[in-house]
Design a protein around this motif. Structure first.
Motif, mmCIF file in Angstrom:
data_model
loop_
_atom_site.group_PDB
_atom_site.id
_atom_site.type_symbol
_atom_site.label_atom_id
_atom_site.label_comp_id
_atom_site.label_asym_id
_atom_site.label_seq_id
_atom_site.Cartn_x
_atom_site.Cartn_y
_atom_site.Cartn_z
ATOM 1 N N TYR A 159 32.335 69.564 27.876
ATOM 2 C CA TYR A 159 32.318 68.807 26.612
ATOM 3 C C TYR A 159 32.576 69.791 25.475
ATOM 4 N N LEU A 163 32.737 66.055 18.239
ATOM 5 C CA LEU A 163 31.445 66.664 18.508
ATOM 6 C C LEU A 163 30.986 67.469 17.300
ATOM 7 N N PHE A 198 36.824 66.445 22.984
ATOM 8 C CA PHE A 198 35.875 65.636 22.210
ATOM 9 C C PHE A 198 35.883 66.159 20.778
#
Length: 279
Positions: A134, A261, A258
């Motif tokens: 991530y 984030l 992502f």
């Protein structure tokens, strides 16, 4: 199988199917439809095998040979991750043999006309990280199945003849097509023909010169320097940012990062994160 008639034999199979057999015996052996030859100057160190998931620690080494393992093939990466098996064999009766190692070639180094290759056991892939990372930047590799970009598409590749090359690292071209500056940074330069055919490098800098010229610098020089007239193919690079995926490749639907984030600073000190209080 007795100690006095025991030798070692190993077979290496490349990804393109080329198979070579070697032995430390003083005569040829044959089994499994493979001829194991003693005349390639290749040897393998004693194996250190663990009972857990540690990598079986060994090395294969030998002299570079025009009809076996050549320096050019090593530089081109043709032996990377090649499958390797090793047996202890009774040379008086090859049917009496014991498989002692199965794995692949790892890091290969070259020096003074010889090579040395690390052997990696079958448990090596278990040491690789699993699952997704991530991170704001994309985890896919440009052009792979997760990315989906067709690198042969318009505007993503160009083929040019080498006009000037310094140390196999710095390439200069005149009359280069009108690509944006830094278009090929983090991309790939592949040599298509000549003595260096098949060698590739990652682009460090891509600079547009006055008058339509181009200067392309690799992170590391190619082992064989291309000559003027040899053709190379340049493929666009990607810096893994979402804006690059959207504007340069029109591929935002396949972006594997992502981008929204919060930063690490915000995670450590949310009160200083610009009003993002977690609500």
């Amino acid at each position: 199988m007795t100690t006095t008639t025991t030798c070692r034999a190993w077979v290496i199979r490349r990804g393109d199917g080329l198979t070579l057999g070697f032995t430390d015996h003083d005569a040829r052996l044959r089994f499994g439809n493979v001829t194991f030859r003693p005349d390639h100057g290749m040897s393998a160190r004693a194996l250190v095998q663990g009972s857990g998931l540690s990598v079986d620690n060994s090395e294969a080494e030998g002299a570079l040979s025009d009809n076996a393992i050549t320096e050019r093939d090593l530089l081109a990466g043709l032996w990377d991750a090649a499958e390797l098996k090793m047996w202890e064999v009774d040379w008086s009766d090859p049917a009496q043999r014991r498989l002692v190692f199965a794995g692949s070639l790892g890091e290969v180094s070259r020096s003074r006309g010889a090579f040395r290759a690390e052997l990696r056991g079958l448990s090596e892939p278990l040491n690789a990280p699993q699952g997704r990372v991530y991170h704001p930047r994309c985890s896919a590799r440009l052009g792979d199945g997760a990315c989906g970009v067709d690198l042969s598409g318009p505007g993503l590749q160009t083929e040019r003849a080498v006009e000037g090359c310094e140390e196999g690292r710095l390439f200069r071209f005149a009359g280069f097509p009108a690509f944006d500056k830094a278009w090929f940074e983090r991309g790939v330069l592949l040599v298509l023909d000549g003595e260096a055919g098949g060698l590739r490098g990652t682009v460090k800098n891509d600079i547009a010169l006055p008058g339509g010229g181009r200067e392309v610098e690799l992170w590391q020089g190619l082992g064989i320097v291309p000559k003027p007239g040899d053709r190379v193919r340049l493929t666009a690079g990607c810096d893994k940012r979402s804006v690059t995926c959207r504007l340069k490749f029109d591929n935002y639907l396949n972006f594997r990062g992502f981008p929204h984030l919060p930063s690490e600073d915000w995670l450590l000190a949310p009160q200083a994160g610009g009003g993002r209080g977690g609500s």
